[in-house]
Write a protein that holds these residues in place. Structure first.
Motif, PDB file in Angstrom:
ATOM      1  N   ARG A  13       0.832  -1.201   0.000  1.00 20.68           N
ATOM      2  CA  ARG A  13       0.000   0.000   0.000  1.00 20.68           C
ATOM      3  C   ARG A  13       0.871   1.258   0.000  1.00 20.68           C
ATOM      4  O   ARG A  13       0.567   2.242  -0.663  1.00 20.68           O
ATOM      5  N   GLU A  14       1.967   1.217   0.732  1.00 21.79           N
ATOM      6  CA  GLU A  14       2.837   2.389   0.831  1.00 21.79           C
ATOM      7  C   GLU A  14       3.452   2.789  -0.511  1.00 21.79           C
ATOM      8  O   GLU A  14       3.921   3.906  -0.684  1.00 21.79           O
ATOM      9  N   ASP A  15       3.452   1.883  -1.481  1.00 22.37           N
ATOM     10  CA  ASP A  15       4.017   2.165  -2.802  1.00 22.37           C
ATOM     11  C   ASP A  15       2.950   2.549  -3.827  1.00 22.37           C
ATOM     12  O   ASP A  15       3.237   2.698  -5.017  1.00 22.37           O
ATOM     13  N   ARG A  16       1.724   2.715  -3.380  1.00 20.79           N
ATOM     14  CA  ARG A  16       0.603   2.989  -4.278  1.00 20.79           C
ATOM     15  C   ARG A  16       0.870   4.177  -5.203  1.00 20.79           C
ATOM     16  O   ARG A  16       0.655   4.090  -6.409  1.00 20.79           O
ATOM     17  N   ASP A  33      -7.067  -1.272   5.869  1.00 18.60           N
ATOM     18  CA  ASP A  33      -6.071  -1.874   6.754  1.00 18.60           C
ATOM     19  C   ASP A  33      -5.114  -2.811   6.025  1.00 18.60           C
ATOM     20  O   ASP A  33      -4.090  -3.193   6.575  1.00 18.60           O
ATOM     21  N   ALA A  34      -5.457  -3.184   4.805  1.00 18.72           N
ATOM     22  CA  ALA A  34      -4.636  -4.149   4.066  1.00 18.72           C
ATOM     23  C   ALA A  34      -3.288  -3.516   3.692  1.00 18.72           C
ATOM     24  O   ALA A  34      -3.258  -2.468   3.055  1.00 18.72           O
ATOM     25  N   MET A 123       7.631 -11.757   1.945  1.00 19.87           N
ATOM     26  CA  MET A 123       7.689 -10.384   2.471  1.00 19.87           C
ATOM     27  C   MET A 123       6.290  -9.862   2.746  1.00 19.87           C
ATOM     28  O   MET A 123       6.026  -9.288   3.809  1.00 19.87           O
ATOM     29  N   PHE A 124       5.402 -10.044   1.789  1.00 17.11           N
ATOM     30  CA  PHE A 124       4.049  -9.519   1.910  1.00 17.11           C
ATOM     31  C   PHE A 124       3.262 -10.224   3.018  1.00 17.11           C
ATOM     32  O   PHE A 124       2.466  -9.595   3.706  1.00 17.11           O
ATOM     33  N   GLU A 125       3.481 -11.508   3.203  1.00 20.95           N
ATOM     34  CA  GLU A 125       2.797 -12.245   4.274  1.00 20.95           C
ATOM     35  C   GLU A 125       3.198 -11.724   5.649  1.00 20.95           C
ATOM     36  O   GLU A 125       2.415 -11.799   6.591  1.00 20.95           O
ATOM     37  N   GLN A 129      -0.831  -5.419   9.465  1.00 20.80           N
ATOM     38  CA  GLN A 129      -2.005  -4.672   9.036  1.00 20.80           C
ATOM     39  C   GLN A 129      -1.798  -3.206   9.354  1.00 20.80           C
ATOM     40  O   GLN A 129      -1.127  -2.860  10.338  1.00 20.80           O
ATOM     41  N   ALA A 130      -2.373  -2.319   8.571  1.00 17.67           N
ATOM     42  CA  ALA A 130      -2.197  -0.874   8.774  1.00 17.67           C
ATOM     43  C   ALA A 130      -2.661  -0.452  10.154  1.00 17.67           C
ATOM     44  O   ALA A 130      -2.036   0.375  10.807  1.00 17.67           O
ATOM     45  N   SER A 131      -3.757  -1.013  10.661  1.00 16.55           N
ATOM     46  CA  SER A 131      -4.254  -0.627  11.993  1.00 16.55           C
ATOM     47  C   SER A 131      -3.264  -1.026  13.089  1.00 16.55           C
ATOM     48  O   SER A 131      -3.120  -0.335  14.076  1.00 16.55           O
ATOM     49  N   ALA A 132      -2.545  -2.131  12.908  1.00 20.32           N
ATOM     50  CA  ALA A 132      -1.546  -2.574  13.886  1.00 20.32           C
ATOM     51  C   ALA A 132      -0.349  -1.612  13.897  1.00 20.32           C
ATOM     52  O   ALA A 132       0.212  -1.312  14.940  1.00 20.32           O
TER      53      ALA A 132
END
Length: 137
Positions: A13-16, A33-34, A123-125, A129-132
């Protein structure tokens, strides 16, 4: 005039924004949150051949264009790998008719792609989560 094709990527998400700048957009509404998102570009010119980053992790595929085939690709942030794929996603191999087997380059490319792809998946696994992440800050 270009040669356009469909492309699909999975990235952090940070690379969107980086991928939006190239021409990708979110494929569908995803949980905020993903940490990993899916993006598409329905009209990627030459499959963004010279535009895809090599310093961010992602993986994906492109459909065939008028002058090139369908490929799967992956980047772990250091190494980029791609392999030509067939209609159902299997790897296309170059066959050495004299030796009656696939060429070494074909096998090397497939193994390299699988190695990089699996590294990115791992890496992705492991991304929180963004909320964490927000709760920890």
């Amino acid at each position: 005039m270009g040669d356009r094709c469909y492309m699909h990527i999975t990235c952090r998400r940070e690379d969107r924004q980086l991928f939006e700048d190239i021409g990708f957009h979110l494929e569908f509404d995803q949980s905020p949150d993903a940490p990993v998102i899916e993006m598409v570009d329905e009209e990627a010119n030459y499959a963004h051949y010279d535009e895809m980053p090599t310093n961010k992790p992602y993986y994906g595929y492109n459909a065939a264009g008028g002058n090139y085939g369908q490929f799967s690709f992956a980047c772990d942030g250091r190494r980029y790998a791609e392999v030509e794929t067939g209609f159902d996603g299997g790897f296309v191999v170059v066959w050495d008719v004299l030796k009656n087997r696939p060429t070494k380059d074909t096998l090397r490319a497939a193994r390299h792609f699988r190695h990089v792809y699996q590294k990115v998946q791992k890496m992705f696994e492991n991304l929180p989560q963004a909320s964490a992440v927000e709760a920890a800050t």
